[in-house]
Design an enzyme around this catalytic site. Sequence first.
Site, PDB file in Angstrom:
ATOM      1  N   ARG A  75      -2.754  12.718  -0.049  1.00  0.00           N
ATOM      2  CA  ARG A  75      -3.227  12.410  -1.670  1.00  0.00           C
ATOM      3  C   ARG A  75      -5.301  12.013  -1.613  1.00  0.00           C
ATOM      4  O   ARG A  75      -5.407  11.063  -0.883  1.00  0.00           O
ATOM      5  CB  ARG A  75      -2.640  11.918  -2.375  1.00  0.00           C
ATOM      6  CG  ARG A  75      -2.401  10.898  -2.084  1.00  0.00           C
ATOM      7  CD  ARG A  75      -1.752   9.505  -3.395  1.00  0.00           C
ATOM      8  NE  ARG A  75      -1.029   8.091  -3.189  1.00  0.00           N
ATOM      9  CZ  ARG A  75       0.002   7.207  -2.238  1.00  0.00           C
ATOM     10  NH1 ARG A  75       1.090   8.555  -1.989  1.00  0.00           N
ATOM     11  NH2 ARG A  75      -0.052   6.473  -2.421  1.00  0.00           N
TER      12      ARG A  75
ATOM     13  N   TRP B  33      -2.255  -3.123  -9.284  1.00  0.00           N
ATOM     14  CA  TRP B  33      -0.866  -2.550  -9.299  1.00  0.00           C
ATOM     15  C   TRP B  33       0.369  -3.890  -8.917  1.00  0.00           C
ATOM     16  O   TRP B  33       0.824  -3.247  -9.522  1.00  0.00           O
ATOM     17  CB  TRP B  33      -0.102  -1.527  -8.272  1.00  0.00           C
ATOM     18  CG  TRP B  33      -1.293  -0.559  -8.579  1.00  0.00           C
ATOM     19  CD1 TRP B  33      -1.987   0.071  -7.632  1.00  0.00           C
ATOM     20  CD2 TRP B  33      -0.516   0.362  -9.077  1.00  0.00           C
ATOM     21  NE1 TRP B  33      -2.257   1.666  -7.995  1.00  0.00           N
ATOM     22  CE2 TRP B  33      -1.738   1.684  -9.509  1.00  0.00           C
ATOM     23  CE3 TRP B  33       0.119   0.453 -10.761  1.00  0.00           C
ATOM     24  CZ2 TRP B  33      -1.731   2.361 -10.002  1.00  0.00           C
ATOM     25  CZ3 TRP B  33       0.303   1.815 -11.238  1.00  0.00           C
ATOM     26  CH2 TRP B  33      -0.212   2.939 -11.505  1.00  0.00           C
TER      27      TRP B  33
ATOM     28  N   ASP C  47      -6.440   4.966 -12.095  1.00  0.00           N
ATOM     29  CA  ASP C  47      -8.094   4.583 -10.742  1.00  0.00           C
ATOM     30  C   ASP C  47      -9.090   6.495 -11.432  1.00  0.00           C
ATOM     31  O   ASP C  47      -8.642   6.889 -12.508  1.00  0.00           O
ATOM     32  CB  ASP C  47      -7.533   6.468 -10.104  1.00  0.00           C
ATOM     33  CG  ASP C  47      -6.728   5.923  -9.373  1.00  0.00           C
ATOM     34  OD1 ASP C  47      -5.727   4.755  -9.148  1.00  0.00           O
ATOM     35  OD2 ASP C  47      -6.111   6.128  -8.359  1.00  0.00           O
TER      36      ASP C  47
ATOM     37  N   PHE D  73      -2.632  14.186  -9.219  1.00  0.00           N
ATOM     38  CA  PHE D  73      -3.000  12.527  -9.807  1.00  0.00           C
ATOM     39  C   PHE D  73      -4.507  12.697  -9.414  1.00  0.00           C
ATOM     40  O   PHE D  73      -5.398  13.242  -9.254  1.00  0.00           O
ATOM     41  CB  PHE D  73      -2.302  12.641  -7.821  1.00  0.00           C
ATOM     42  CG  PHE D  73      -0.986  11.529  -8.187  1.00  0.00           C
ATOM     43  CD1 PHE D  73      -0.826  11.758  -9.192  1.00  0.00           C
ATOM     44  CD2 PHE D  73      -0.152  11.386  -7.359  1.00  0.00           C
ATOM     45  CE1 PHE D  73       1.473  10.793  -9.508  1.00  0.00           C
ATOM     46  CE2 PHE D  73       0.478  10.617  -7.140  1.00  0.00           C
ATOM     47  CZ  PHE D  73       1.594  10.448  -8.476  1.00  0.00           C
ATOM     48  N   SER D  74      -5.396  11.490  -8.161  1.00  0.00           N
ATOM     49  CA  SER D  74      -6.463  10.871  -7.777  1.00  0.00           C
ATOM     50  C   SER D  74      -7.169  12.601  -7.407  1.00  0.00           C
ATOM     51  O   SER D  74      -6.568  13.235  -6.398  1.00  0.00           O
ATOM     52  CB  SER D  74      -6.950  10.379  -7.687  1.00  0.00           C
ATOM     53  OG  SER D  74      -6.461   9.050  -8.446  1.00  0.00           O
TER      54      SER D  74
ATOM     55  N   GLU E 227      -5.390   4.564   0.401  1.00  0.00           N
ATOM     56  CA  GLU E 227      -5.233   6.068  -0.805  1.00  0.00           C
ATOM     57  C   GLU E 227      -6.495   5.729  -1.121  1.00  0.00           C
ATOM     58  O   GLU E 227      -7.391   4.711  -1.003  1.00  0.00           O
ATOM     59  CB  GLU E 227      -4.650   4.758  -2.473  1.00  0.00           C
ATOM     60  CG  GLU E 227      -2.740   4.673  -1.726  1.00  0.00           C
ATOM     61  CD  GLU E 227      -2.257   4.544  -3.136  1.00  0.00           C
ATOM     62  OE1 GLU E 227      -1.372   4.660  -4.164  1.00  0.00           O
ATOM     63  OE2 GLU E 227      -2.785   3.739  -3.489  1.00  0.00           O
TER      64      GLU E 227
ATOM     65  N   TRP F 132      -2.395   4.571 -20.833  1.00  0.00           N
ATOM     66  CA  TRP F 132      -2.853   3.833 -19.988  1.00  0.00           C
ATOM     67  C   TRP F 132      -3.697   5.285 -19.088  1.00  0.00           C
ATOM     68  O   TRP F 132      -3.705   6.489 -19.096  1.00  0.00           O
ATOM     69  CB  TRP F 132      -1.339   4.446 -19.214  1.00  0.00           C
ATOM     70  CG  TRP F 132      -1.292   3.975 -17.642  1.00  0.00           C
ATOM     71  CD1 TRP F 132      -1.318   4.718 -16.721  1.00  0.00           C
ATOM     72  CD2 TRP F 132      -0.763   2.753 -17.206  1.00  0.00           C
ATOM     73  NE1 TRP F 132      -1.536   4.514 -15.419  1.00  0.00           N
ATOM     74  CE2 TRP F 132      -1.427   3.145 -15.724  1.00  0.00           C
ATOM     75  CE3 TRP F 132      -0.961   1.579 -17.687  1.00  0.00           C
ATOM     76  CZ2 TRP F 132      -1.423   2.225 -14.720  1.00  0.00           C
ATOM     77  CZ3 TRP F 132      -1.349   0.504 -16.410  1.00  0.00           C
ATOM     78  CH2 TRP F 132      -1.023   0.929 -15.217  1.00  0.00           C
TER      79      TRP F 132
ATOM     80  N   GLN G 213      -7.087   8.545 -14.419  1.00  0.00           N
ATOM     81  CA  GLN G 213      -5.708   8.751 -14.450  1.00  0.00           C
ATOM     82  C   GLN G 213      -5.360   8.441 -15.705  1.00  0.00           C
ATOM     83  O   GLN G 213      -5.538   7.106 -15.589  1.00  0.00           O
ATOM     84  CB  GLN G 213      -5.079   8.022 -12.854  1.00  0.00           C
ATOM     85  CG  GLN G 213      -5.109   8.144 -11.404  1.00  0.00           C
ATOM     86  CD  GLN G 213      -4.408  10.208 -11.413  1.00  0.00           C
ATOM     87  OE1 GLN G 213      -3.422  10.043 -10.995  1.00  0.00           O
ATOM     88  NE2 GLN G 213      -4.798  10.960 -11.438  1.00  0.00           N
TER      89      GLN G 213
HETATM   90  C1  FRU Z   1      -4.104   4.596  -6.902  1.00  0.00           C
HETATM   91  C2  FRU Z   1      -2.913   6.134  -6.540  1.00  0.00           C
HETATM   92  C3  FRU Z   1      -3.425   6.938  -6.334  1.00  0.00           C
HETATM   93  C4  FRU Z   1      -2.745   8.379  -6.766  1.00  0.00           C
HETATM   94  C5  FRU Z   1      -2.887   7.536  -7.903  1.00  0.00           C
HETATM   95  C6  FRU Z   1      -1.597   8.262  -8.775  1.00  0.00           C
HETATM   96  O1  FRU Z   1      -3.750   3.802  -8.035  1.00  0.00           O
HETATM   97  O2  FRU Z   1      -1.253   5.169  -6.361  1.00  0.00           O
HETATM   98  O3  FRU Z   1      -2.855   7.065  -4.782  1.00  0.00           O
HETATM   99  O4  FRU Z   1      -2.920   9.629  -6.195  1.00  0.00           O
HETATM  100  O5  FRU Z   1      -2.449   6.135  -7.788  1.00  0.00           O
HETATM  101  O6  FRU Z   1      -1.594   7.775 -10.566  1.00  0.00           O
END
Ligand code: FRU
Length: 530
Positions: A188, A327, A58, A114-115, A240, A55, A74
């Site tokens: 984040r 998403w 980002d 995370f990102s 985000e 999978w 990610q």
């Molecule tokens: C955006 C997000 C970010 C987060 C990441 C987690 O798509 O939700 O805010 O850091 O994906 O995988």
Amino acid sequence: MKKKFTFQFKILNTFLLFALVIGCSQSAKKGVEGGSDYYSESYRPQYHFSPEYGWMNDPNGMFYYNGEYHLFYQYYPDSTVWGPMHWGHAVSEDLVHWKHLPIALYPDSSGYIFSGSAVVDWENTSGFGKDDITPLVAIFTNNDMTAEKAGEVGHQTQGIAYSLDDGRTWIKYRENPVLENPGIWDFRDPKVSWDEGIQKWIMTLAVHDHIEFYSSANLIEWKKESEFGKGVGAHGGVWECPDLFQLENKETGDKKWILLVSINPGGPNGGSATQYFVGDFDGNRFTTEQIEEKWIDYGRDNYAGVTWNDIPKRDGRRLFIGWMSNWQYAEKVPTEKWRSTMTIPRELILGKSGTDYFVNSVPIEELKQLRSSAIINGQMAVSDTISVDNQGLLLNNSELKFSFNMTKNIDKSSVSTEFGIILKNNLGEKLIIGYAPTSTQVFTDRNYAGVDTFSHNFASRQTAKYHTSDKLDFHVFIDEASVEIFINNGDIVMTDIVFPTVPYNGIEVYAKDGEVMLEKAEIWNLKSVW
Ligand code: FRU
């Protein structure tokens, strides 16, 4: 002696057999890099970046260093749905051909990775450099899942890691986090870059419904500077993956700061999308006079996109890549071994009309190397639906440039009310790309484009307001499962994934209730990069 030899031989044999079995199962799982079956699965993009398996969401931590463009992302290698986040890693010398590298960052007791972003710390401000080696520093969000599941608001903090070997291996900083959570659920996606004006690092952070800016002299101690965004722009979902950078208008020399903010949901055509603000940043505060919402892309599938750090000054471009999904259905799309793809890399350009500034996206020049010789159709007047000669070419890896004109040889009163391009296959599946001058709308329609039953959110028609009274150029990139459309040099962009049952192999142009002139239609087959 003989016995020992036989024993050793047996061990060797068993080992060889074992290696063969493992080898075969690995190549069956992943294909052999460079081999004929490599990257040939159904819907596998041929000139976009996608992970070998697992999978992806980002894009993260992009920078240029020592002749290589780095792309992190990610990544959850153990499944094709979202899970414990790692940073996957790839490098490229030309932004077109990518080499997969081992995973850069693994989740640990501080949480998922995370990102975030990464910088070249040229002056060794962090002190991580050793023996004249310039440190590369990654700044990311640690998402503590145990704390999140327990409902603790402070589960997101910012941490750093550094590399002294061209990004091949990363060492997490022992004293993480470098930025504690002040008690906010969504805190984040740090994007860090060097600010020439104040000679400090600036971190742009997404904090629920606004952006916060932090500054630092050393990437370790951070001071809050200001906030931006409450009550400004689109707020249909959480903010985000921000980005902040300066662009210069090539004609006037004016410089403006651009703030990218991804938002999910709340995009102009549903679900995830990326808005932007044009304004000024003085090292402390971002300000804008912008009133209306502006979007990097009006399609359904360009999210969490950010730009590369440290592109050399002699190049001077601002280069962007986005996650080509949404998403609303990303975890359901019909690919088997991997899920998700990145957009083609794009250059962001500052445009100006009157006193209004905007950001255009155009495909990077480097993609031209993939073109075969062009199939060219000359001028034709369109007043119905007609086929364009594509010489039997399958369109699954192709590029089109179609230029329409609404004034040439056409009486104003007979201009068509809707015209455009239809990509279609032998099963009658079709994707429509068009312009409706009367309602001043460009659109894409994937309602009949292919497989769409995996999510009730998928089949759709996307629109964007756009006014033009004469020319309409559609620059289109088609891969196995995506269509990216750049209208009039990127004034409007629409990126949509599609899953035709068999490749599109025919092109039609059409005009309703009137006429339009198709001045030129160019078609290129694009070579695979895998
Ligand atoms: C955006 C997000 C970010 C987060 C990441 C987690 O798509 O939700 O805010 O850091 O994906 O995988």
